[in-house]
Design a protein around this motif. Structure first.
Motif, PDB file in Angstrom:
ATOM      1  N   GLY A  50       0.805  -1.210   0.000  1.00  0.00           N
ATOM      2  CA  GLY A  50       0.000   0.000   0.000  1.00  0.00           C
ATOM      3  C   GLY A  50       0.838   1.259   0.000  1.00  0.00           C
ATOM      4  O   GLY A  50       2.059   1.232  -0.124  1.00  0.00           O
ATOM      5  N   ILE A  51       0.149   2.380   0.135  1.00  0.00           N
ATOM      6  CA  ILE A  51       0.776   3.694   0.200  1.00  0.00           C
ATOM      7  C   ILE A  51       0.821   4.088   1.674  1.00  0.00           C
ATOM      8  O   ILE A  51      -0.210   4.157   2.329  1.00  0.00           O
ATOM      9  CB  ILE A  51      -0.033   4.720  -0.608  1.00  0.00           C
ATOM     10  N   HIS A  52       2.011   4.337   2.174  1.00  0.00           N
ATOM     11  CA  HIS A  52       2.195   4.608   3.601  1.00  0.00           C
ATOM     12  C   HIS A  52       2.282   6.110   3.868  1.00  0.00           C
ATOM     13  O   HIS A  52       3.113   6.798   3.273  1.00  0.00           O
ATOM     14  CB  HIS A  52       3.483   3.955   4.102  1.00  0.00           C
ATOM     15  N   LEU A  53       1.424   6.590   4.759  1.00  0.00           N
ATOM     16  CA  LEU A  53       1.511   7.979   5.209  1.00  0.00           C
ATOM     17  C   LEU A  53       2.582   8.041   6.284  1.00  0.00           C
ATOM     18  O   LEU A  53       2.458   7.435   7.339  1.00  0.00           O
ATOM     19  CB  LEU A  53       0.172   8.461   5.769  1.00  0.00           C
ATOM     20  N   LYS A  54       3.649   8.768   5.995  1.00  0.00           N
ATOM     21  CA  LYS A  54       4.761   8.923   6.934  1.00  0.00           C
ATOM     22  C   LYS A  54       4.725  10.330   7.511  1.00  0.00           C
ATOM     23  O   LYS A  54       4.617  11.310   6.774  1.00  0.00           O
ATOM     24  CB  LYS A  54       6.097   8.719   6.220  1.00  0.00           C
ATOM     25  N   ILE A  55       4.802  10.418   8.822  1.00  0.00           N
ATOM     26  CA  ILE A  55       4.811  11.706   9.521  1.00  0.00           C
ATOM     27  C   ILE A  55       5.942  11.710  10.543  1.00  0.00           C
ATOM     28  O   ILE A  55       6.459  10.657  10.916  1.00  0.00           O
ATOM     29  CB  ILE A  55       3.467  11.975  10.234  1.00  0.00           C
ATOM     30  N   HIS A  56       6.286  12.897  10.996  1.00  0.00           N
ATOM     31  CA  HIS A  56       7.305  13.028  12.037  1.00  0.00           C
ATOM     32  C   HIS A  56       6.711  12.572  13.367  1.00  0.00           C
ATOM     33  O   HIS A  56       5.526  12.775  13.633  1.00  0.00           O
ATOM     34  CB  HIS A  56       7.796  14.471  12.139  1.00  0.00           C
ATOM     35  N   LYS A  57       7.527  11.972  14.187  1.00  0.00           N
ATOM     36  CA  LYS A  57       7.070  11.451  15.486  1.00  0.00           C
ATOM     37  C   LYS A  57       6.385  12.505  16.346  1.00  0.00           C
ATOM     38  O   LYS A  57       5.452  12.203  17.078  1.00  0.00           O
ATOM     39  CB  LYS A  57       8.253  10.858  16.251  1.00  0.00           C
ATOM     40  N   LYS A  58       6.817  13.749  16.241  1.00  0.00           N
ATOM     41  CA  LYS A  58       6.246  14.807  17.082  1.00  0.00           C
ATOM     42  C   LYS A  58       4.799  15.138  16.711  1.00  0.00           C
ATOM     43  O   LYS A  58       4.081  15.759  17.489  1.00  0.00           O
ATOM     44  CB  LYS A  58       7.099  16.067  17.015  1.00  0.00           C
ATOM     45  N   ASP A  59       4.352  14.713  15.534  1.00  0.00           N
ATOM     46  CA  ASP A  59       3.006  15.043  15.057  1.00  0.00           C
ATOM     47  C   ASP A  59       2.000  13.898  15.196  1.00  0.00           C
ATOM     48  O   ASP A  59       0.879  14.003  14.704  1.00  0.00           O
ATOM     49  CB  ASP A  59       3.067  15.465  13.584  1.00  0.00           C
ATOM     50  N   ILE A  60       2.366  12.828  15.878  1.00  0.00           N
ATOM     51  CA  ILE A  60       1.496  11.649  15.957  1.00  0.00           C
ATOM     52  C   ILE A  60       0.112  11.996  16.506  1.00  0.00           C
ATOM     53  O   ILE A  60      -0.899  11.653  15.904  1.00  0.00           O
ATOM     54  CB  ILE A  60       2.136  10.535  16.816  1.00  0.00           C
ATOM     55  N   LYS A  61       0.053  12.656  17.631  1.00  0.00           N
ATOM     56  CA  LYS A  61      -1.243  12.947  18.258  1.00  0.00           C
ATOM     57  C   LYS A  61      -2.107  13.840  17.380  1.00  0.00           C
ATOM     58  O   LYS A  61      -3.307  13.608  17.234  1.00  0.00           O
ATOM     59  CB  LYS A  61      -1.048  13.590  19.628  1.00  0.00           C
ATOM     60  N   LYS A  62      -1.500  14.853  16.795  1.00  0.00           N
ATOM     61  CA  LYS A  62      -2.247  15.797  15.965  1.00  0.00           C
ATOM     62  C   LYS A  62      -2.810  15.103  14.716  1.00  0.00           C
ATOM     63  O   LYS A  62      -3.973  15.288  14.362  1.00  0.00           O
ATOM     64  CB  LYS A  62      -1.342  16.955  15.564  1.00  0.00           C
ATOM     65  N   VAL A  63      -1.996  14.287  14.062  1.00  0.00           N
ATOM     66  CA  VAL A  63      -2.442  13.580  12.853  1.00  0.00           C
ATOM     67  C   VAL A  63      -3.499  12.545  13.207  1.00  0.00           C
ATOM     68  O   VAL A  63      -4.507  12.412  12.501  1.00  0.00           O
ATOM     69  CB  VAL A  63      -1.250  12.940  12.112  1.00  0.00           C
ATOM     70  N   GLN A  64      -3.318  11.827  14.290  1.00  0.00           N
ATOM     71  CA  GLN A  64      -4.318  10.842  14.691  1.00  0.00           C
ATOM     72  C   GLN A  64      -5.649  11.515  14.982  1.00  0.00           C
ATOM     73  O   GLN A  64      -6.711  10.992  14.648  1.00  0.00           O
ATOM     74  CB  GLN A  64      -3.841  10.047  15.911  1.00  0.00           C
ATOM     75  N   GLN A  65      -5.596  12.694  15.580  1.00  0.00           N
ATOM     76  CA  GLN A  65      -6.815  13.446  15.858  1.00  0.00           C
ATOM     77  C   GLN A  65      -7.507  13.851  14.546  1.00  0.00           C
ATOM     78  O   GLN A  65      -8.727  13.746  14.432  1.00  0.00           O
ATOM     79  CB  GLN A  65      -6.493  14.686  16.682  1.00  0.00           C
ATOM     80  N   ILE A  66      -6.749  14.291  13.561  1.00  0.00           N
ATOM     81  CA  ILE A  66      -7.318  14.664  12.263  1.00  0.00           C
ATOM     82  C   ILE A  66      -7.981  13.455  11.605  1.00  0.00           C
ATOM     83  O   ILE A  66      -9.105  13.550  11.100  1.00  0.00           O
ATOM     84  CB  ILE A  66      -6.227  15.259  11.346  1.00  0.00           C
ATOM     85  N   ILE A  67      -7.310  12.317  11.632  1.00  0.00           N
ATOM     86  CA  ILE A  67      -7.863  11.099  11.030  1.00  0.00           C
ATOM     87  C   ILE A  67      -9.131  10.672  11.761  1.00  0.00           C
ATOM     88  O   ILE A  67     -10.139  10.326  11.135  1.00  0.00           O
ATOM     89  CB  ILE A  67      -6.808   9.969  11.032  1.00  0.00           C
ATOM     90  N   ASP A  68      -9.112  10.706  13.083  1.00  0.00           N
ATOM     91  CA  ASP A  68     -10.287  10.321  13.869  1.00  0.00           C
ATOM     92  C   ASP A  68     -11.470  11.240  13.593  1.00  0.00           C
ATOM     93  O   ASP A  68     -12.607  10.779  13.468  1.00  0.00           O
ATOM     94  CB  ASP A  68      -9.964  10.313  15.365  1.00  0.00           C
ATOM     95  N   GLU A  69     -11.211  12.550  13.489  1.00  0.00           N
ATOM     96  CA  GLU A  69     -12.292  13.495  13.206  1.00  0.00           C
ATOM     97  C   GLU A  69     -12.886  13.263  11.828  1.00  0.00           C
ATOM     98  O   GLU A  69     -14.094  13.368  11.643  1.00  0.00           O
ATOM     99  CB  GLU A  69     -11.782  14.935  13.331  1.00  0.00           C
TER     100      GLU A  69
END
Length: 79
Positions: A50-69
């Protein structure tokens, strides 16, 4: 890219179009691994994992929140 981790995996690029816009709006550093290969050869997606979304470790919570919303509070959903 050493500190980047995979937070989500998608089969096709159309599945994350809205997510990409939201990440850019928030100023989050990201990249999609295997995006070009799957864009050229769509049937390779499963073979590549698949296509992997890669983010910086410092942004995990913020990105997870965006995905959940996107998946709970919106008519727009990530497939």
């Amino acid at each position: 890219m050493k500190d980047f981790i995979t937070i989500a995996t998608f089969t096709y690029p159309n599945e994350y179009a809205i997510l990409r816009l939201l990440l850019e709006r928030e100023g989050i550093s990201y990249f999609f691994e295997n995006e070009t290969m799957v864009g050229v050869f769509p049937f390779y997606s499963n073979a590549l994992g698949g296509i992997h979304l890669k983010i910086h470790k410092k942004d995990i919570k913020k990105v997870q929140q965006i995905i959940d919303e996107l998946n709970t509070n919106s008519h727009l959903r990530i497939v």
